[in-house]
Design an enzyme around this catalytic site. Structure first.
Site, PDB file in Angstrom:
ATOM      1  N   ASN A   1       7.720   4.207   1.359  1.00  0.00           N
ATOM      2  CA  ASN A   1       9.150   3.923   1.505  1.00  0.00           C
ATOM      3  C   ASN A   1       9.815   3.423   0.223  1.00  0.00           C
ATOM      4  O   ASN A   1      10.993   3.679   0.002  1.00  0.00           O
ATOM      5  CB  ASN A   1       9.357   2.917   2.637  1.00  0.00           C
ATOM      6  CG  ASN A   1      10.716   3.075   3.267  1.00  0.00           C
ATOM      7  OD1 ASN A   1      11.308   4.167   3.238  1.00  0.00           O
ATOM      8  ND2 ASN A   1      11.235   1.988   3.802  1.00  0.00           N
TER       9      ASN A   1
ATOM     10  N   ARG B   1      12.547   4.613   9.148  1.00  0.00           N
ATOM     11  CA  ARG B   1      12.277   3.568   8.159  1.00  0.00           C
ATOM     12  C   ARG B   1      13.574   3.267   7.439  1.00  0.00           C
ATOM     13  O   ARG B   1      14.423   4.153   7.293  1.00  0.00           O
ATOM     14  CB  ARG B   1      11.248   4.052   7.128  1.00  0.00           C
ATOM     15  CG  ARG B   1       9.972   4.658   7.701  1.00  0.00           C
ATOM     16  CD  ARG B   1       9.052   3.639   8.308  1.00  0.00           C
ATOM     17  NE  ARG B   1       8.645   2.655   7.337  1.00  0.00           N
ATOM     18  CZ  ARG B   1       7.701   2.836   6.431  1.00  0.00           C
ATOM     19  NH1 ARG B   1       7.061   3.975   6.381  1.00  0.00           N
ATOM     20  NH2 ARG B   1       7.400   1.885   5.591  1.00  0.00           N
TER      21      ARG B   1
ATOM     22  N   ARG C   1      -5.120  17.777   6.335  1.00  0.00           N
ATOM     23  CA  ARG C   1      -3.842  17.351   6.902  1.00  0.00           C
ATOM     24  C   ARG C   1      -2.976  16.606   5.884  1.00  0.00           C
ATOM     25  O   ARG C   1      -1.862  16.190   6.207  1.00  0.00           O
ATOM     26  CB  ARG C   1      -4.062  16.525   8.174  1.00  0.00           C
ATOM     27  CG  ARG C   1      -4.579  15.125   7.969  1.00  0.00           C
ATOM     28  CD  ARG C   1      -4.738  14.438   9.326  1.00  0.00           C
ATOM     29  NE  ARG C   1      -5.400  13.166   9.239  1.00  0.00           N
ATOM     30  CZ  ARG C   1      -4.790  12.023   8.966  1.00  0.00           C
ATOM     31  NH1 ARG C   1      -3.489  12.013   8.705  1.00  0.00           N
ATOM     32  NH2 ARG C   1      -5.470  10.897   8.902  1.00  0.00           N
TER      33      ARG C   1
ATOM     34  N   PRO D   1       0.760  -1.240   0.000  1.00  0.00           N
ATOM     35  CA  PRO D   1       0.000   0.000   0.000  1.00  0.00           C
ATOM     36  C   PRO D   1       0.797   1.300   0.000  1.00  0.00           C
ATOM     37  O   PRO D   1       1.014   1.903   1.029  1.00  0.00           O
ATOM     38  CB  PRO D   1      -0.866  -0.103   1.258  1.00  0.00           C
ATOM     39  CG  PRO D   1      -0.172  -1.060   2.139  1.00  0.00           C
ATOM     40  CD  PRO D   1       0.765  -1.859   1.323  1.00  0.00           C
ATOM     41  N   GLU D   2       1.199   1.776  -1.150  1.00  0.00           N
ATOM     42  CA  GLU D   2       1.580   3.174  -1.282  1.00  0.00           C
ATOM     43  C   GLU D   2       0.451   3.814  -2.102  1.00  0.00           C
ATOM     44  O   GLU D   2      -0.527   3.132  -2.425  1.00  0.00           O
ATOM     45  CB  GLU D   2       2.963   3.312  -1.926  1.00  0.00           C
ATOM     46  CG  GLU D   2       4.041   2.689  -1.041  1.00  0.00           C
ATOM     47  CD  GLU D   2       5.471   3.091  -1.356  1.00  0.00           C
ATOM     48  OE1 GLU D   2       5.683   4.127  -1.998  1.00  0.00           O
ATOM     49  OE2 GLU D   2       6.380   2.361  -0.940  1.00  0.00           O
TER      50      GLU D   2
ATOM     51  N   LYS E   1      -2.613   7.964   0.598  1.00  0.00           N
ATOM     52  CA  LYS E   1      -2.752   6.550   0.949  1.00  0.00           C
ATOM     53  C   LYS E   1      -4.106   6.256   1.576  1.00  0.00           C
ATOM     54  O   LYS E   1      -4.299   5.197   2.162  1.00  0.00           O
ATOM     55  CB  LYS E   1      -1.643   6.142   1.916  1.00  0.00           C
ATOM     56  CG  LYS E   1      -0.243   6.272   1.335  1.00  0.00           C
ATOM     57  CD  LYS E   1       0.815   5.988   2.377  1.00  0.00           C
ATOM     58  CE  LYS E   1       2.201   6.344   1.857  1.00  0.00           C
ATOM     59  NZ  LYS E   1       3.220   6.307   2.930  1.00  0.00           N
TER      60      LYS E   1
END
Length: 261
Positions: A161, A247, A120, A2-3, A51
């Site tokens: 990432n 990360r 946000r 999931p990106e 996302k």
DNA sequence: TGCATATGAGTAA
DNA sequence: TACTCCTATGCAA
């Protein structure tokens, strides 16, 4: 998986199967209270924002889903198997069943909640009207590293990432380069590439950043330049793994030298 | 059977 | 910075 590309793809696929249908909504696991309220309502829209995934059920409300690291949707053609005990939400229409498992978030959101979510989140490379200028303003004034800023969802929404590592490699930026040193031209290059690679991810349903010909299925170890690799796909140098924004950060020091000049 | 691992992110300190 | 939550999978013992 999931990106951002995964969520945009899901928005398309869910729309294709379910849009305009009256949907049977349930929560076999019992942890999504909103199911009762939405059961039997018509799906009126799907949208990905970074996302995050939004499923609109007209006046009944909006489901907000964030997959987190483990969340997954399973698409089943009828007759669908019984749901697992971990199935948070099940959506059923005459031909299809979609099961959601393991999301970080699956909740009913008010209109105000949706607004707050949008506020946000930063610029989504896959959104047509993304506020690129805001991202540039934030980035160019930031004292953090470019790698940290890329993962900050309030600046760029949808980059994760894998894309972070691949983007920095392709624009030949060392992860620890202070964001404020990028310059507008480099920023524009990064943004254009992000749009291009995320869009390719939506098409291919996975992240592929190494150019390839036609429809040939790219081998997993041939799809990326540095992420998860021991040797750089570009030059063969050993890939370094450091930590950035808590990360793992993959980079090739030869292709991406730290340039503070 | 149990452990490590994974493309995420909020919260406490 | 560390801890927490969310789950499936693959491999070792």
């Amino acid at each position: 998986m999931p990106e951002g590309h995964t969520l945009h793809r899901l928005a398309l696929d869910l729309s294709r199967d379910l849009l305009g249908n009256v949907v049977a909504v349930s929560s076999p696991q019992g942890r999504f209270d909103g199911a009762t309220r939405l059961d039997g309502c018509k799906l009126t829209g799907t949208e990905a924002v970074g996302k995050h995934l939004l499923l609109r059920f007209g006046r009944a409300g909006v489901v907000h889903i964030h997959l987190g690291l483990f969340g997954r949707f399973y698409r089943r053609r009828h007759p669908a198997p019984l749901p697992r005990s971990t199935t948070r939400m099940r959506l059923t229409v005459p031909d299809w069943t979609w099961d959601l498992v393991g999301p970080t978030r699956c909740e009913l959101l008010s209109a105000r909640g949706v607004r707050a979510l949008r506020e946000r989140l930063g610029a989504d490379p896959l959104a047509p009207g993304a506020n690129v200028e805001a991202a540039w303003q934030t980035l160019s004034r930031s004292h953090r590293s470019i790698a940290a800023v890329l993962l900050d969802q309030s600046v760029f929404a949808g980059i994760g990432n894998v894309y972070r590592a691949e983007l920095l490699h392709l624009v030949r930026l060392h992860p620890e380069t202070p964001a404020s040193r990028l310059g507008r031209a480099k920023f524009d290059e990064l943004w254009a590439l992000a749009r291009q690679l995320l869009a390719a991810g939506v098409r291919e349903k996975r992240i592929v950043t190494v150019p390839h010909e036609g429809r040939r299925r790219v081998r997993r170890d041939e799809a990326l330049h540095v992420y998860g690799r021991t040797a750089c796909h570009t030059c063969g140098e050993r890939v370094t793994v450091t930590r950035n924004a808590n990360r793992p950060m993959y980079a090739c020091e030869r292709c991406q030298p730290l340039d503070l000049g």
